[in-house]
Write an enzyme that holds these catalytic residues in place. Structure first.
Site, PDB file in Angstrom:
ATOM      1  N   ARG A 242      99.318  -1.502  84.560  1.00  0.00           N
ATOM      2  CA  ARG A 242     100.283  -2.333  83.820  1.00  0.00           C
ATOM      3  C   ARG A 242      99.901  -3.779  84.086  1.00  0.00           C
ATOM      4  O   ARG A 242      99.861  -4.219  85.238  1.00  0.00           O
ATOM      5  CB  ARG A 242     101.708  -2.066  84.301  1.00  0.00           C
ATOM      6  CG  ARG A 242     102.694  -3.090  83.788  1.00  0.00           C
ATOM      7  CD  ARG A 242     104.131  -2.712  84.002  1.00  0.00           C
ATOM      8  NE  ARG A 242     104.531  -1.663  83.078  1.00  0.00           N
ATOM      9  CZ  ARG A 242     105.798  -1.342  82.813  1.00  0.00           C
ATOM     10  NH1 ARG A 242     106.791  -1.990  83.408  1.00  0.00           N
ATOM     11  NH2 ARG A 242     106.084  -0.383  81.967  1.00  0.00           N
TER      12      ARG A 242
ATOM     13  N   HIS B 159     102.597  -0.752  74.343  1.00  0.00           N
ATOM     14  CA  HIS B 159     103.148   0.143  75.382  1.00  0.00           C
ATOM     15  C   HIS B 159     103.033   1.574  74.848  1.00  0.00           C
ATOM     16  O   HIS B 159     104.031   2.209  74.496  1.00  0.00           O
ATOM     17  CB  HIS B 159     104.603  -0.232  75.655  1.00  0.00           C
ATOM     18  CG  HIS B 159     105.181   0.368  76.900  1.00  0.00           C
ATOM     19  ND1 HIS B 159     104.438   1.105  77.803  1.00  0.00           N
ATOM     20  CD2 HIS B 159     106.452   0.333  77.390  1.00  0.00           C
ATOM     21  CE1 HIS B 159     105.222   1.498  78.787  1.00  0.00           C
ATOM     22  NE2 HIS B 159     106.433   1.050  78.569  1.00  0.00           N
TER      23      HIS B 159
ATOM     24  N   GLN C 119     105.089   4.829  76.133  1.00  0.00           N
ATOM     25  CA  GLN C 119     106.501   4.883  75.760  1.00  0.00           C
ATOM     26  C   GLN C 119     106.696   5.586  74.421  1.00  0.00           C
ATOM     27  O   GLN C 119     107.675   6.324  74.224  1.00  0.00           O
ATOM     28  CB  GLN C 119     107.056   3.444  75.692  1.00  0.00           C
ATOM     29  CG  GLN C 119     108.513   3.370  75.328  1.00  0.00           C
ATOM     30  CD  GLN C 119     109.439   3.842  76.440  1.00  0.00           C
ATOM     31  OE1 GLN C 119     109.299   3.422  77.579  1.00  0.00           O
ATOM     32  NE2 GLN C 119     110.385   4.716  76.110  1.00  0.00           N
TER      33      GLN C 119
ATOM     34  N   ASP D 255     114.638  -3.852  71.643  1.00  0.00           N
ATOM     35  CA  ASP D 255     114.049  -4.037  72.970  1.00  0.00           C
ATOM     36  C   ASP D 255     114.512  -5.399  73.478  1.00  0.00           C
ATOM     37  O   ASP D 255     115.064  -6.209  72.723  1.00  0.00           O
ATOM     38  CB  ASP D 255     112.507  -3.961  72.864  1.00  0.00           C
ATOM     39  CG  ASP D 255     111.808  -3.978  74.217  1.00  0.00           C
ATOM     40  OD1 ASP D 255     112.482  -3.735  75.250  1.00  0.00           O
ATOM     41  OD2 ASP D 255     110.591  -4.249  74.255  1.00  0.00           O
TER      42      ASP D 255
ATOM     43  N   CYS E  70     113.573   1.305  74.857  1.00  0.00           N
ATOM     44  CA  CYS E  70     112.678   1.791  75.924  1.00  0.00           C
ATOM     45  C   CYS E  70     113.236   1.516  77.314  1.00  0.00           C
ATOM     46  O   CYS E  70     112.806   2.140  78.272  1.00  0.00           O
ATOM     47  CB  CYS E  70     111.293   1.174  75.765  1.00  0.00           C
ATOM     48  SG  CYS E  70     111.252  -0.603  76.062  1.00  0.00           S
TER      49      CYS E  70
ATOM     50  N   ARG F 190     109.720  10.109  79.369  1.00  0.00           N
ATOM     51  CA  ARG F 190     108.526   9.456  79.908  1.00  0.00           C
ATOM     52  C   ARG F 190     107.832  10.406  80.878  1.00  0.00           C
ATOM     53  O   ARG F 190     106.603  10.534  80.898  1.00  0.00           O
ATOM     54  CB  ARG F 190     108.902   8.161  80.659  1.00  0.00           C
ATOM     55  CG  ARG F 190     109.416   7.045  79.779  1.00  0.00           C
ATOM     56  CD  ARG F 190     108.351   6.481  78.862  1.00  0.00           C
ATOM     57  NE  ARG F 190     107.191   5.978  79.585  1.00  0.00           N
ATOM     58  CZ  ARG F 190     107.112   4.777  80.175  1.00  0.00           C
ATOM     59  NH1 ARG F 190     108.123   3.942  80.119  1.00  0.00           N
ATOM     60  NH2 ARG F 190     105.997   4.392  80.799  1.00  0.00           N
TER      61      ARG F 190
HETATM   62  N1  NVA Z   1     108.934  -5.431  75.894  1.00  0.00           N
HETATM   63  C1  NVA Z   1     109.280  -5.128  77.270  1.00  0.00           C
HETATM   64  C2  NVA Z   1     109.102  -3.685  77.532  1.00  0.00           C
HETATM   65  C3  NVA Z   1     109.463  -3.252  78.926  1.00  0.00           C
HETATM   66  C4  NVA Z   1     109.201  -1.807  79.186  1.00  0.00           C
HETATM   67  C5  NVA Z   1     108.422  -5.946  78.206  1.00  0.00           C
HETATM   68  O1  NVA Z   1     107.210  -6.039  77.975  1.00  0.00           O
HETATM   69  O2  NVA Z   1     108.958  -6.526  79.158  1.00  0.00           O
HETATM   70  N1   CP Z   2     110.279   1.435  79.608  1.00  0.00           N
HETATM   71  C1   CP Z   2     109.556   1.080  80.684  1.00  0.00           C
HETATM   72  O1   CP Z   2     108.316   1.043  80.644  1.00  0.00           O
HETATM   73  O2   CP Z   2     110.290   0.806  81.785  1.00  0.00           O
HETATM   74  P1   CP Z   2     109.763   0.188  83.157  1.00  0.00           P
HETATM   75  O3   CP Z   2     109.425  -1.259  82.875  1.00  0.00           O
HETATM   76  O4   CP Z   2     110.902   0.339  84.096  1.00  0.00           O
HETATM   77  O5   CP Z   2     108.542   0.940  83.603  1.00  0.00           O
END
Ligand code: NVA
Ligand code: CP
Length: 306
Positions: free
Chosen positions: A105, A132, A135, A223, A261, A289
């Site tokens: 990540r 992502h 997800q 989101d 998500c 997930r």
């Molecule tokens: N769009 C959000 C998704 C988190 C799972 C982010 O990137 O923070």
């Molecule tokens: N939806 C998701 O990826 O959550 P986290 O940021 O908690 O991993």
């Protein structure tokens, strides 16, 4: 250098629809039998690199690996030498000597591309600023558990045209549903992804009116307004008209589901009444997930032939 035979899971746009479909179906099987049949990943180790926070991704990958018989090593980006001068390429070469798969990540998509280019084990995209993909397998699975096949349905996105919106665009083409994205003009998805969807024959529409997008939709998605790493200047003002509240939700079909998500910011992108309401399937979405990523892990490490 990169080997095209290595089963990376980087983004949905590069996959055959049938392979993504098989992973979703295997996720459903994993949900029925958490061991994956015979713990097919005994002796395998997954390294997880986090340069951003995580709850779901962190826990679901670890629990998923363990249920399949494998193990994990969790690495915070700042603790690794690559945060202190070692290249990602060298990190990829070294980690590949210890582990069987790498989940990462990070911020820039280029970092995960470099990791996959030099790793000799599969690399999984656990979120970047751009997409992502893990997800979306969970999301498709959750929608289908509640409402049947997603193909031909109308999904409405109301909010920031962010990394999740981009993966929904990819999924729309690969799983054959219509996607209407409503967002402020300044926060629209990357035109290159919209262009890709058009060329791939997808039914993706970009709007700037939330009501128009959700009218008669089968699924309403949103989101966070400020993704990890975003500068939040003026986002709250720009995005307020895209908040999913009960009035907006009521414009969708009466049996529409609400998805997110998570993590959610209650009172911002959606109201409590929507996320806690009867149309919300966010907790099943989060649970999936675990199941769908086990399908990804099993495929990446050669325990499944789809
Ligand atoms: N769009 C959000 C998704 C988190 C799972 C982010 O990137 O923070
Ligand atoms: N939806 C998701 O990826 O959550 P986290 O940021 O908690 O991993």
């Amino acid at each position: 250098m990169s080997d095209s035979a290595i089963r990376h899971f980087l983004d949905l746009d590069t996959f055959e629809p049938s392979l993504l479909r098989a992973m979703v179906e295997d996720g459903k099987t994993m949900k029925l039998d958490p061991t994956g049949g015979d713990k097919p990943l005994v002796g395998k180790t997954l390294a997880m690199i986090f340069e951003k926070p995580s709850t779901r991704t962190r826990v679901s990958f670890e629990v998923g690996m363990k249920q399949l018989g494998g193990d994990v090593v969790v690495l915070n980006g700042g603790d690794l030498q690559f945060g202190h001068g070692e290249t990602i390429a060298d990190t990829a070469r070294v980690l590949s000597r210890y582990v069987d798969c790498i989940m990462m990540r990070t911020y820039e998509v280029e970092k995960i591309q470099e990791m996959s280019q030099y790793a000799t084990v599969p690399v999984i995209n656990g979120l970047t600023d751009s997409t992502h993909p893990c997800q979306l397998l969970a999301d498709v699975m959750a929608y289908e558990e509640h409402r049947g096949p997603i193909a031909g349905k109308i999904v409405a996105w109301s909010g920031d045209g962010n990394n999740m919106a981009a993966s929904w665009i990819h999924a729309s083409v690969k799983f054959g549903f219509e996607l209407r994205i409503a967002c402020p003009a300044e926060l629209a998805p990357d035109p290159a992804i919209l262009d890709w969807a058009r060329k791939a024959g997808g039914k993706v529409t970009l709007l700037h009116d939330a009501e128009a997008a959700v009218t008669d939709a089968d699924c309403v998605v949103t989101d966070t307004w400020v993704s990890m790493g975003d500068d939040d200047t003026n986002r709250h003002n720009m995005l307020a008209p895209f908040r999913v509240d009960e009035t907006l939700m009521a414009k969708s079909k009466s049996d529409a589901v609400f998805m997110h998500c998570l993590p959610a910011h209650r009172g911002e992108e959606m109201t409590d009444a929507v996320i806690d309401g009867p149309q919300s399937i966010v907790w099943d979405e989060a649970e999936n997930r675990l199941h769908s990523q086990k399908a990804i892990l099993a495929w990446c490490m050669g325990a499944r032939e789809f």
